[in-house]
Design an enzyme around this catalytic site. Structure first.
Site, short mmCIF file in Angstrom:
data_model
loop_
_atom_site.label_atom_id
_atom_site.label_comp_id
_atom_site.label_asym_id
_atom_site.label_seq_id
_atom_site.Cartn_x
_atom_site.Cartn_y
_atom_site.Cartn_z
N THR A 161 -5.73 10.65 -1.80
CA THR A 161 -5.45 9.97 -0.40
C THR A 161 -4.60 10.95 0.41
OG1 THR A 161 -3.22 9.01 -1.42
CG2 THR A 161 -5.27 7.87 -1.75
N THR A 179 -1.02 7.88 -5.92
CA THR A 179 -0.01 7.96 -4.75
C THR A 179 1.49 7.28 -5.36
OG1 THR A 179 -2.02 7.70 -3.26
CG2 THR A 179 0.22 7.60 -2.23
N CYS A 225 -2.36 5.10 -10.34
CA CYS A 225 -2.50 5.21 -9.12
C CYS A 225 -1.54 6.29 -8.69
CB CYS A 225 -1.69 4.03 -8.50
SG CYS A 225 -1.29 4.32 -6.78
N LYS A 276 -12.46 0.21 -2.84
CA LYS A 276 -11.53 -0.59 -2.60
C LYS A 276 -12.03 -2.01 -1.72
CE LYS A 276 -7.06 1.70 -2.52
NZ LYS A 276 -6.40 1.18 -3.66
N CYS A 290 -7.63 10.61 -6.84
CA CYS A 290 -7.37 9.25 -6.53
C CYS A 290 -8.22 8.44 -7.50
CB CYS A 290 -7.65 9.00 -5.13
SG CYS A 290 -7.44 7.29 -4.96
N ASP A 293 0.84 -1.28 0.05
CA ASP A 293 0.14 -0.10 -0.01
C ASP A 293 0.84 1.37 0.08
OD1 ASP A 293 -1.65 2.17 1.64
OD2 ASP A 293 -3.02 1.02 0.58
N ARG A 294 0.57 2.13 -0.78
CA ARG A 294 1.40 3.41 -1.22
C ARG A 294 1.14 4.28 -0.06
NH1 ARG A 294 -0.47 -0.42 -3.91
NH2 ARG A 294 -2.31 0.87 -4.49
N THR A 295 -0.02 4.70 0.21
CA THR A 295 -0.22 5.46 1.39
C THR A 295 0.28 4.99 2.49
OG1 THR A 295 -2.27 6.36 0.19
CG2 THR A 295 -2.32 6.74 2.63
#
Length: 247
Positions: A125, A85, A83, A165, A194, A47-49
């Protein structure tokens, strides 16, 4: 004909919609006139965030770099990642290959500048907000900006993670509340920053005044590969008022 490389799965439904947009937005009359693409669908990328906010030590960068290098070896002329992020790592990722990595954030800011937008609201995000991706890009083009307050940002994260998601319908009252708050701050356009938020625009009537980063990225990918756009997608609906069209 050039080949567009796509790193997908971040998240999966947004990536599927991105591929649909590539087909929908290309001005083609038959199968053979469409843009060739190759997609690496990699939902297992960390997960990037969570990584950006220090909530996880699992970096998404190594698998993204490996994916980009695979796409380059397969003959892609450029890379698109649906994506936003992931653009927090843009410099490192772009430096890992010898082909262009399309910067959706920069392209979005440029589109707003060309339309003479003076102030934009950012729906994204918490990772994207914290790293000032859009803020920096907008300031580069002389565009002022606003972000949701703390409660509004919690609403956006709920929509992204607990709704889209998770495969649940979006709680549109949250979306409307945040949008109205930014509009009251004088934002002329609201950036759907986002790719999960792009799915709300796809499936529900949310009204005018939004710029969808997924459409911006699809537009840039098509043009980067030298393919023609359908007329209705050339300005992404941004020139309903006086702007810099044609500049």
């Amino acid at each position: 004909m050039k080949l567009l490389g796509i790193i997908g799965g971040l998240g999966p439904m947004a990536s599927a919609y991105f591929s649909e947009l590539i087909v929908t937005m290309t001005d083609a009359k038959r199968d053979q006139e469409h843009l060739p693409t190759v997609t690496l669908n990699l939902p297992a990328v960390p997960d990037r965030t969570a990584f950006v906010l220090g909530q996880s030590k699992e970096s998404p960068v190594p698998p993204l770099v490996r994916a980009a290098q695979v796409l380059e070896r397969l003959g892609a002329c450029c890379i698109a990642v649906p994506c936003v992020t992931s653009h927090c790592f843009y410099r490192e990722l772009a430096a890992s290959v010898n082909i262009p990595w399309i910067n959706a954030v920069e392209e979005t800011a440029r589109c707003l500048w060309e339309a003479d937008v003076k102030k934009a609201g950012i729906l994204a995000t918490s990772g994207t907000i914290a790293t000032r991706l859009f803020q920096t890009a907008l300031e580069k083009f002389g565009i002022s900006w606003a972000v949701p307050d703390k409660a509004g940002q919690q609403d956006i994260m709920h929509l992204i993670y607990q709704n889209i998601k998770a495969g649940q319908p979006p709680e549109l009252d949250r979306f409307k509340r945040v949008s109205e708050g930014l509009t009251k701050q004088g934002c002329e356009r609201l950036i759907l920053g986002c790719t999960e938020l792009s799915l709300i625009k796809r499936d529900y009537s949310i009204g005018a005044g939004y710029l969808d980063v997924l459409e911006v990225l699809a537009r840039a990918g098509i043009l980067q590969c030298g393919m023609p756009l359908k007329k209705e997608y050339r300005t992404l609906g941004l020139f309903s008022t006086k702007g810099r069209e044609g500049s």
